[in-house]
Write a protein that holds these residues in place. Structure first.
Motif, short mmCIF file in Angstrom:
data_model
loop_
_atom_site.label_atom_id
_atom_site.label_comp_id
_atom_site.label_asym_id
_atom_site.label_seq_id
_atom_site.Cartn_x
_atom_site.Cartn_y
_atom_site.Cartn_z
N PRO A 50 4.38 -19.70 -15.28
CA PRO A 50 5.69 -20.22 -15.65
C PRO A 50 5.50 -21.57 -16.34
N ASP A 51 6.36 -21.90 -17.27
CA ASP A 51 6.21 -23.09 -18.09
C ASP A 51 6.00 -24.37 -17.27
N GLU A 52 6.71 -24.49 -16.15
CA GLU A 52 6.64 -25.71 -15.35
C GLU A 52 5.29 -25.93 -14.70
N PHE A 53 4.44 -24.88 -14.64
CA PHE A 53 3.13 -25.00 -14.02
C PHE A 53 1.99 -25.18 -15.02
N ARG A 54 2.25 -25.02 -16.29
CA ARG A 54 1.17 -24.95 -17.27
C ARG A 54 0.41 -26.26 -17.48
N LYS A 55 1.11 -27.35 -17.56
CA LYS A 55 0.50 -28.62 -17.91
C LYS A 55 -0.59 -29.06 -16.95
N ASP A 56 -0.39 -28.87 -15.65
CA ASP A 56 -1.33 -29.41 -14.66
C ASP A 56 -2.09 -28.33 -13.89
N ASN A 76 -1.49 -29.11 -9.51
CA ASN A 76 -0.20 -28.58 -9.06
C ASN A 76 -0.28 -27.29 -8.24
#
Length: 208
Positions: A50-56, A76
């Motif tokens: 999901p987008d909210e998990f991608r960065k970290d 995360n």
């Protein structure tokens, strides 16, 4: 009697040996060239999450020699796996860190040459004995796939992808969840491997 090799024969043998070594090295070089660079592997691997998990998210993939490696550390609780360049099609996945012991054990056993049933049986026994730690709460896995031809490694772009979802709930059964053992319609959640360490909810959305 000792067989004598004429100089011409020795030369021919040596020529074949050097040619074989050259081919092996060339194949190794080709395989290495097929591995996308680090940034591309990270960029495409996290697409499964999901987008909210991608960065970290933490990302596993392959180094320039084709060896398994950590491409990026995460913070995360999400772990992503880059596409295997030696496998058919394109496939990346991301899962909750609670599943890492289960996933890592599977990778170890696969590397040892164990087949699917052997891996299942070994992990089942180890999970029952407590040797293999399994999630104490439902833990998610996301799998994104596509045809290999839809993956442009030079741009880190993947088209026509398909995303399916898995929620691991070790030891859960049909009776404890109310889930069917097979989907009646496309996209319907159902339980696979009920009553085992590998019990999980399958959610496969209808394909366009």
């Amino acid at each position: 009697m000792i067989n004598y090799l004429y100089p011409e024969t020795v030369a021919m043998i040596m020529k074949k040996i050097f040619l074989s070594l050259f081919v092996v090295c060339l194949l190794g070089k080709v395989n290495a060239q097929q591995i996308p660079d680090k940034s591309t592997q990270i960029k495409t691997a996290v697409l499964a999450a999901p987008d909210e998990f991608r960065k970290d998210a933490k990302v596993y993939g392959y180094d320039s020699s084709g060896d398994w490696a950590v491409l990026r550390e995460g913070s995360n609780g999400m772990i992503c796996i880059a596409d295997d360049p030696n496998s058919d099609g394109f496939s990346v996945s991301c899962y909750h860190e609670a599943l890492e012991p289960f996933m890592e054990r599977g990778r170890e056993l696969k590397k040892e040459g164990k087949n699917f049933k052997q891996i299942f049986d070994i992990r089942e026994e180890e999970a029952k004995s407590g040797k293999l730690e399994m999630p104490s709460a439902p833990s998610s896995l996301y799998v994104l796939s596509a045809e290999k031809s839809d993956f442009d490694a030079s741009k880190g772009k993947v088209d026509n992808t398909y995303l399916r979802y898995v929620v691991y709930i070790p030891w859960a059964t049909q009776e404890s969840t109310g889930l069917a053992l097979k989907p009646d319609v496309p996209g319907m959640p159902w339980i696979m491997n009920p009553g085992t360490h590998r019990a999980h909810i399958m959610i496969s959305p209808p394909k366009d």
